[in-house]
Design a protein around this motif. Structure first.
Motif, PDB file in Angstrom:
ATOM      1  N   GLY A 104       0.740  -1.351   0.085  1.00  0.00           N
ATOM      2  CA  GLY A 104       0.074  -0.068  -0.179  1.00  0.00           C
ATOM      3  C   GLY A 104       0.826   1.299  -0.082  1.00  0.00           C
ATOM      4  N   THR A 105       0.144   2.284  -0.330  1.00  0.00           N
ATOM      5  CA  THR A 105       0.799   3.745  -0.443  1.00  0.00           C
ATOM      6  C   THR A 105       0.305   4.633   0.578  1.00  0.00           C
ATOM      7  N   TRP A 106      -0.722   4.311   1.068  1.00  0.00           N
ATOM      8  CA  TRP A 106      -1.624   5.322   1.670  1.00  0.00           C
ATOM      9  C   TRP A 106      -0.624   5.695   3.129  1.00  0.00           C
ATOM     10  N   MET A 107       0.044   5.032   3.707  1.00  0.00           N
ATOM     11  CA  MET A 107       0.796   5.535   5.045  1.00  0.00           C
ATOM     12  C   MET A 107       2.118   6.127   4.622  1.00  0.00           C
ATOM     13  N   VAL A 108       2.276   6.207   3.223  1.00  0.00           N
ATOM     14  CA  VAL A 108       3.599   6.732   2.850  1.00  0.00           C
ATOM     15  C   VAL A 108       3.318   7.653   1.480  1.00  0.00           C
ATOM     16  N   PRO A 109       2.679   8.833   1.590  1.00  0.00           N
ATOM     17  CA  PRO A 109       2.385   9.558   0.470  1.00  0.00           C
ATOM     18  C   PRO A 109       3.440  10.191   0.135  1.00  0.00           C
ATOM     19  N   THR A 110       3.738  10.349  -1.268  1.00  0.00           N
ATOM     20  CA  THR A 110       4.765  10.980  -1.831  1.00  0.00           C
ATOM     21  C   THR A 110       5.091  12.439  -1.233  1.00  0.00           C
ATOM     22  N   ASP A 111       3.976  13.226  -1.251  1.00  0.00           N
ATOM     23  CA  ASP A 111       4.043  14.585  -1.096  1.00  0.00           C
ATOM     24  C   ASP A 111       4.588  14.846   0.700  1.00  0.00           C
ATOM     25  N   LEU A 112       4.249  13.863   1.443  1.00  0.00           N
ATOM     26  CA  LEU A 112       4.709  13.956   2.652  1.00  0.00           C
ATOM     27  C   LEU A 112       6.245  13.772   2.883  1.00  0.00           C
ATOM     28  N   ILE A 113       6.624  12.700   1.935  1.00  0.00           N
ATOM     29  CA  ILE A 113       8.141  12.644   1.815  1.00  0.00           C
ATOM     30  C   ILE A 113       8.784  13.701   1.366  1.00  0.00           C
ATOM     31  N   ASP A 114       8.295  14.240   0.037  1.00  0.00           N
ATOM     32  CA  ASP A 114       9.000  15.362  -0.422  1.00  0.00           C
ATOM     33  C   ASP A 114       9.046  16.351   0.628  1.00  0.00           C
ATOM     34  N   GLN A 115       8.114  16.816   1.299  1.00  0.00           N
ATOM     35  CA  GLN A 115       7.792  17.993   2.381  1.00  0.00           C
ATOM     36  C   GLN A 115       8.760  17.450   3.601  1.00  0.00           C
ATOM     37  N   GLY A 116       9.140  16.429   3.947  1.00  0.00           N
ATOM     38  CA  GLY A 116       9.780  15.845   5.001  1.00  0.00           C
ATOM     39  C   GLY A 116       9.180  15.887   6.272  1.00  0.00           C
ATOM     40  N   LYS A 117       7.618  15.795   6.052  1.00  0.00           N
ATOM     41  CA  LYS A 117       6.739  15.913   7.394  1.00  0.00           C
ATOM     42  C   LYS A 117       6.690  14.194   7.922  1.00  0.00           C
ATOM     43  N   TRP A 118       7.904  14.113   8.535  1.00  0.00           N
ATOM     44  CA  TRP A 118       8.091  12.610   9.189  1.00  0.00           C
ATOM     45  C   TRP A 118       7.350  12.412  10.376  1.00  0.00           C
ATOM     46  N   ASP A 119       6.844  13.167  11.192  1.00  0.00           N
ATOM     47  CA  ASP A 119       5.928  13.081  12.222  1.00  0.00           C
ATOM     48  C   ASP A 119       4.643  12.593  11.730  1.00  0.00           C
ATOM     49  N   GLU A 120       4.080  13.494  10.680  1.00  0.00           N
ATOM     50  CA  GLU A 120       2.860  13.354  10.138  1.00  0.00           C
ATOM     51  C   GLU A 120       2.518  11.889   9.493  1.00  0.00           C
ATOM     52  N   LEU A 121       3.964  11.684   8.633  1.00  0.00           N
ATOM     53  CA  LEU A 121       3.896  10.038   7.893  1.00  0.00           C
ATOM     54  C   LEU A 121       4.087   9.250   9.030  1.00  0.00           C
ATOM     55  N   GLY A 122       4.815   9.387  10.093  1.00  0.00           N
ATOM     56  CA  GLY A 122       4.808   8.530  11.055  1.00  0.00           C
ATOM     57  C   GLY A 122       3.769   8.057  11.876  1.00  0.00           C
ATOM     58  N   GLN A 123       2.504   9.213  11.803  1.00  0.00           N
ATOM     59  CA  GLN A 123       1.371   8.703  12.286  1.00  0.00           C
ATOM     60  C   GLN A 123       0.501   7.877  11.474  1.00  0.00           C
ATOM     61  N   LEU A 124       0.741   8.147  10.356  1.00  0.00           N
ATOM     62  CA  LEU A 124       0.066   7.313   9.186  1.00  0.00           C
ATOM     63  C   LEU A 124       0.535   5.978   9.376  1.00  0.00           C
ATOM     64  N   VAL A 125       1.977   5.591   9.346  1.00  0.00           N
ATOM     65  CA  VAL A 125       2.441   4.441   9.627  1.00  0.00           C
ATOM     66  C   VAL A 125       2.124   3.658  10.767  1.00  0.00           C
ATOM     67  N   ARG A 126       1.951   4.401  11.939  1.00  0.00           N
ATOM     68  CA  ARG A 126       1.484   3.878  13.366  1.00  0.00           C
ATOM     69  C   ARG A 126       0.359   3.404  13.378  1.00  0.00           C
ATOM     70  N   ASP A 127      -0.896   4.185  12.436  1.00  0.00           N
ATOM     71  CA  ASP A 127      -2.218   3.817  12.368  1.00  0.00           C
ATOM     72  C   ASP A 127      -2.411   2.644  11.581  1.00  0.00           C
ATOM     73  N   ALA A 128      -1.349   2.408  10.509  1.00  0.00           N
ATOM     74  CA  ALA A 128      -1.695   1.366   9.581  1.00  0.00           C
ATOM     75  C   ALA A 128      -1.419   0.313  10.431  1.00  0.00           C
ATOM     76  N   VAL A 129      -0.372   0.234  11.242  1.00  0.00           N
ATOM     77  CA  VAL A 129       0.195  -0.908  12.039  1.00  0.00           C
ATOM     78  C   VAL A 129      -0.760  -1.134  13.240  1.00  0.00           C
ATOM     79  N   ASN A 130      -1.193  -0.428  13.746  1.00  0.00           N
ATOM     80  CA  ASN A 130      -2.157  -0.531  14.802  1.00  0.00           C
ATOM     81  C   ASN A 130      -3.565  -1.194  14.311  1.00  0.00           C
ATOM     82  N   HIS A 131      -3.733  -0.914  13.064  1.00  0.00           N
ATOM     83  CA  HIS A 131      -5.126  -1.077  12.312  1.00  0.00           C
ATOM     84  C   HIS A 131      -5.090  -2.636  12.112  1.00  0.00           C
ATOM     85  N   VAL A 132      -3.929  -3.309  11.715  1.00  0.00           N
ATOM     86  CA  VAL A 132      -3.727  -4.339  11.240  1.00  0.00           C
ATOM     87  C   VAL A 132      -3.312  -5.392  12.399  1.00  0.00           C
TER      88      VAL A 132
END
Length: 207
Positions: A178-206
């Motif tokens: 999936g790409t939903w927890m690693v959107p390219t725009d967040l990577i390009d903007q260096g928004k690591w905390d926001e991206l980390g939250q998406l990753v954590r949400d995905a991990v917790n969800h599954v």
């Protein structure tokens, strides 16, 4: 030694990443590892993919790292040289598959119909990428293939937080890409905390 299938099954979700700047590789890897997703499929859709893989492998030697969108034997060589654990291709190319087998590197090629599954099985493969998952009939198509063929699948393409549970409920599914927890725009903007939250949400969800 843990097999690729066991690692995929344990992770359940594999982030499929398009990275545009090699300097983002290490902070991205850190965001993934620290939030419970020590894996990455870096796609060859961007020019810095090889160097990004190399940087991530050097910094995070225990991560499970794959190269995605691999289309040529040259890309296979580049991915192996950079230190990947496995190769992922969007479709089933017998030439690429055989090259990976000869190089003793795991490949998970894309399939979406019975004929391609049988061709992959003929070459000894038992772990396949179901791609593009949603446009190819989604969970219903996957269940139809599962009913016939003794293979494991990694569905990718249209998988999101809203439907990942449906895919993971199919016994033959090891993990979903999936790409939903690693959107390219967040990577390009260096928004690591926001991206980390998406990753954590995905991990917790599954979990």
């Amino acid at each position: 030694m843990t097999t690729l299938n066991q690692q995929l099954e344990q992770l359940k979700v594999i982030p499929v990443i398009a990275i545009n700047k090699v300097e983002d590789a290490i902070p991205l890897g850190r965001a993934l590892v620290e939030n419970g997703m020590p894996c990455a499929e870096i796609t060859f859709r961007t020019e810095c993919a090889v160097e990004a893989i190399r940087a991530m492998r050097s910094e995070f030697p225990e991560m499970l790292i794959g190269a995605g969108t691999v289309l040529t034997n040259e890309q296979v060589d580049q991915a192996i040289d950079a230190g990947v654990d496995f190769i992922v291709s969007p479709g089933f190319n017998p030439r690429t598959v055989q090259y990976c087998l000869d190089k003793n590197v795991a490949i998970v090629p894309g399939v979406n119909n019975p004929s391609l599954v049988e061709q992959a099985m003929e070459m000894g493969l038992r772990t396949l990428k179901f791609f593009p998952a949603e446009p190819s009939g989604g969970v219903a198509m996957l269940k139809a293939l599962t009913a016939v063929y003794p293979v494991k699948f990694m569905p990718t393409g249209g998988v999101s937080l809203s439907n990942v549970d449906q895919y993971l409920s199919v016994p033959s599914v090891l993990a979903c890409g999936g790409t939903w927890m690693v959107p390219t725009d967040l990577i390009d903007q260096g928004k690591w905390d926001e991206l980390g939250q998406l990753v954590r949400d995905a991990v917790n969800h599954v979990a």
